[in-house]
Motif scaffolding. Structure first.
Motif, mmCIF file in Angstrom:
data_model
loop_
_atom_site.group_PDB
_atom_site.id
_atom_site.type_symbol
_atom_site.label_atom_id
_atom_site.label_comp_id
_atom_site.label_asym_id
_atom_site.label_seq_id
_atom_site.Cartn_x
_atom_site.Cartn_y
_atom_site.Cartn_z
ATOM 1 N N ALA A 136 1.025 3.640 1.772
ATOM 2 C CA ALA A 136 1.368 4.092 3.121
ATOM 3 C C ALA A 136 2.886 3.987 3.332
ATOM 4 N N PHE A 155 0.929 -1.072 -0.089
ATOM 5 C CA PHE A 155 0.158 0.023 0.052
ATOM 6 C C PHE A 155 0.893 1.261 -0.015
ATOM 7 N N VAL A 183 7.032 -5.886 4.017
ATOM 8 C CA VAL A 183 5.649 -5.884 4.358
ATOM 9 C C VAL A 183 4.977 -7.293 4.164
ATOM 10 N N LYS A 223 -9.105 -3.985 8.816
ATOM 11 C CA LYS A 223 -7.844 -5.006 9.472
ATOM 12 C C LYS A 223 -8.358 -5.837 10.576
ATOM 13 N N TYR A 279 -3.101 -3.965 -4.741
ATOM 14 C CA TYR A 279 -2.394 -2.611 -4.879
ATOM 15 C C TYR A 279 -1.730 -2.721 -6.345
HETATM 16 C C1 LIG Z 1 0.159 -2.770 3.911
HETATM 17 C C2 LIG Z 1 -0.323 -1.567 4.544
HETATM 18 N N1 LIG Z 1 0.353 -0.627 5.256
HETATM 19 C C3 LIG Z 1 -0.087 0.359 5.840
HETATM 20 C C4 LIG Z 1 -1.617 0.607 6.044
HETATM 21 C C5 LIG Z 1 -1.767 1.831 6.557
HETATM 22 O O1 LIG Z 1 -2.560 1.673 7.571
HETATM 23 P P1 LIG Z 1 -3.673 2.876 7.755
HETATM 24 O O2 LIG Z 1 -4.780 2.814 7.127
HETATM 25 O O3 LIG Z 1 -4.046 2.432 9.407
HETATM 26 O O4 LIG Z 1 -2.913 4.313 7.912
HETATM 27 C C6 LIG Z 1 -2.175 -0.338 5.322
HETATM 28 C C7 LIG Z 1 -3.822 -0.127 5.234
HETATM 29 O O5 LIG Z 1 -4.507 0.698 5.300
HETATM 30 C C8 LIG Z 1 -1.789 -1.483 4.567
HETATM 31 O O6 LIG Z 1 -2.595 -2.237 3.815
#
Ligand SMILES: Cc1ncc(COP(=O)(O)O)c(C=O)c1O
Length: 426
Positions: free
Chosen positions: A100, A98, A143, A198, A332
């Motif tokens: 993020a 993702f 990840v 989640k 993704y």
């Molecule tokens: C692999 C991954 N990392 C980070 C996040 C970030 O989490 P958040 O939505 O709580 O900021 C997510 C999901 O949203 C994710 O799927």
């Protein structure tokens, strides 16, 4: 007469799957009790319920300390900042995750450097990590994707060999264990999301886990506007407000009570799914790495062979599965498809300096691109919380879509598979 529900036929599972998040009157009462008590927010940090949850969740994953904050994106930013990583530093991230994960590196001021994934698990390729290390590299962020974990034996080795910090993105891996060790406990810090889809959720929230008391203190300070958390510190340090309120913490405590039974149910159903779905032509299962000793997965990720689906890619197949009543998502996009993460397109000074090495034209991740743009199908977690019938219906839906894939051909013939971006944004 069309057979596929997406073309007007009868769906395999019209009743759908159980709702998420799971809740009952205890959740309502827990929130009501926080409301009545008047201690709603996360200040003073941590609130009592946030502290209780952090301690329990850290123990469940096998870490010494937990720090709860507002989501699973800032957790990673805070992790890097707590480690002192920032301007001019490089952080190695998989090309399939993702946004993020690389965002967090950039938010800390560092440059995300991407590596391709391995075909068997779609997690970061340790050989490529090793090849990507430069004198500026400070951390690796593996990840744990979908139902897999990154190869922690190899990733830990590479991190040690090059004295790099390790920050695991465990947004999909609450409860997962690798050789009997909890996700998030392998490196300096482990990051978890408690966002609504989640496995351990309060709608929003995030947890950072660590064995290092000093790092935990720094994380507490960074999320509490830089308030000093060390008895020896008197003054404010750098920080923002990423605290989580007590209403969310109350829900997290109950979600944690439910997690072990949900994990066992999904793992048993996941094994059954693998037994049944293995024979469907054009469906490639990715069995969990045998070193995963407690299987606790967010979504089951399988690969389709478009050739066996009359040329249809994952977007059309996911659409068809959804119409059959089975939650499915393409997952993704590979990071090479985001301008944001192509450092040569960025105006960050460090990226400009390294533009030649990080040229987007050279940003090619064949495994991640081939999988994500044509093949990945992420089955929703609730498919694995609906008994034998739930799994059986998902298998039947997949087999049905494959059998009648000719009905999908030409549906959006002008559009190359995986190119529309539709169904990406979950
Ligand atoms: C692999 C991954 N990392 C980070 C996040 C970030 O989490 P958040 O939505 O709580 O900021 C997510 C999901 O949203 C994710 O799927």
């Amino acid at each position: 007469m069309a057979e596929l529900a997406v073309r007007g036929g009868a769906p395999v599972r019209p009743q759908g799957y159980p709702a998420w998040p799971v809740h009952d009157e205890r959740d309502v009462e827990a929130v009501a009790s926080v409301v009545r008590g008047g201690r709603w927010g996360g200040f003073p940090e941590p609130g009592p319920l946030a502290a209780e949850f952090a301690e329990r969740f850290a123990a469940y994953q096998g870490s010494r300390h937990g720090v709860v904050m507002s989501n699973g994106t800032v957790t990673m930013e805070v992790a890097l900042k707590a480690l002192g990583i920032g301007w001019g530093d490089e952080v190695i991230v998989p090309a399939l995750t993702f946004s993020a994960t690389p965002y967090a590196a950039m938010a800390a001021g560092a440059l995300p450097v991407f590596c391709d994934v391995v075909p068997g698990t779609l997690t970061i390729d340790p050989d490529q990590v090793e090849a990507a290390v430069t004198p500026r590299t400070r951390a690796i962020m593996p990840v744990h994707l979908g139902h897999q974990m990154a190869d922690m034996d190899r990733v830990v080795q590479v991190a040690r060999r090059h004295s790099l910090a390790l920050v695991e993105d465990c947004a999909h891996a609450h409860g997962q264990r690798w050789r009997d060790r909890g996700a998030g406990s392998f490196g300096e810090l482990g990051s978890f999301s408690h966002q609504s889809t989640k496995l351990l959720t309060a709608g929003e929230g995030g947890s950072l886990l660590t064995d290092d008391e000093q790092l935990a203190r720094r994380a507490h300070s960074l999320i509490d506007c830089g308030r000093p958390k060390d008895p020896d510190e008197k003054d404010y340090t750098f920080g923002a407000n990423y605290r989580l309120g007590e209403l969310h913490a109350a829900l997290l405590l109950l979600a944690l009570e439910r997690l072990p039974a949900q994990q066992a149910e999904r793992a048993a159903a996941g094994r059954r799914f693998q037994q049944l779905a293995g024979e469907i032509p054009g469906v490639r299962l990715l069995p969990p790495d045998p070193r995963i000793t407690r299987w606790s997965f967010y979504r089951y990720v399988l690969l389709i062979e478009p050739e066996a689906f009359a040329g249809a890619g994952n977007e059309l197949v996911c659409e068809a599965l959804e119409a059959e009543g089975v939650g499915a998502w393409v997952g993704y996009a590979p990071m090479s498809r985001y301008d944001l993460f192509q450092p040569a397109l960025s105006r960050l000074p460090v990226a400009v300096e390294h533009a030649a090495r990080l040229d987007p034209a050279a940003m090619s991740f064949p495994v991640a691109e081939d999988a994500a743009l044509r093949r990945t199908v992420y089955l929703d977690e609730n498919v694995f919380r609906a008994g034998e019938r739930g799994v059986g219906d998902a298998v039947e839906a997949l087999a049905k879509v494959q059998r009648h894939a000719a009905e999908l051909a030409g549906a959006r013939s002008a559009q190359a598979p995986g190119e529309s971006g539709k169904n990406r944004g979950r």
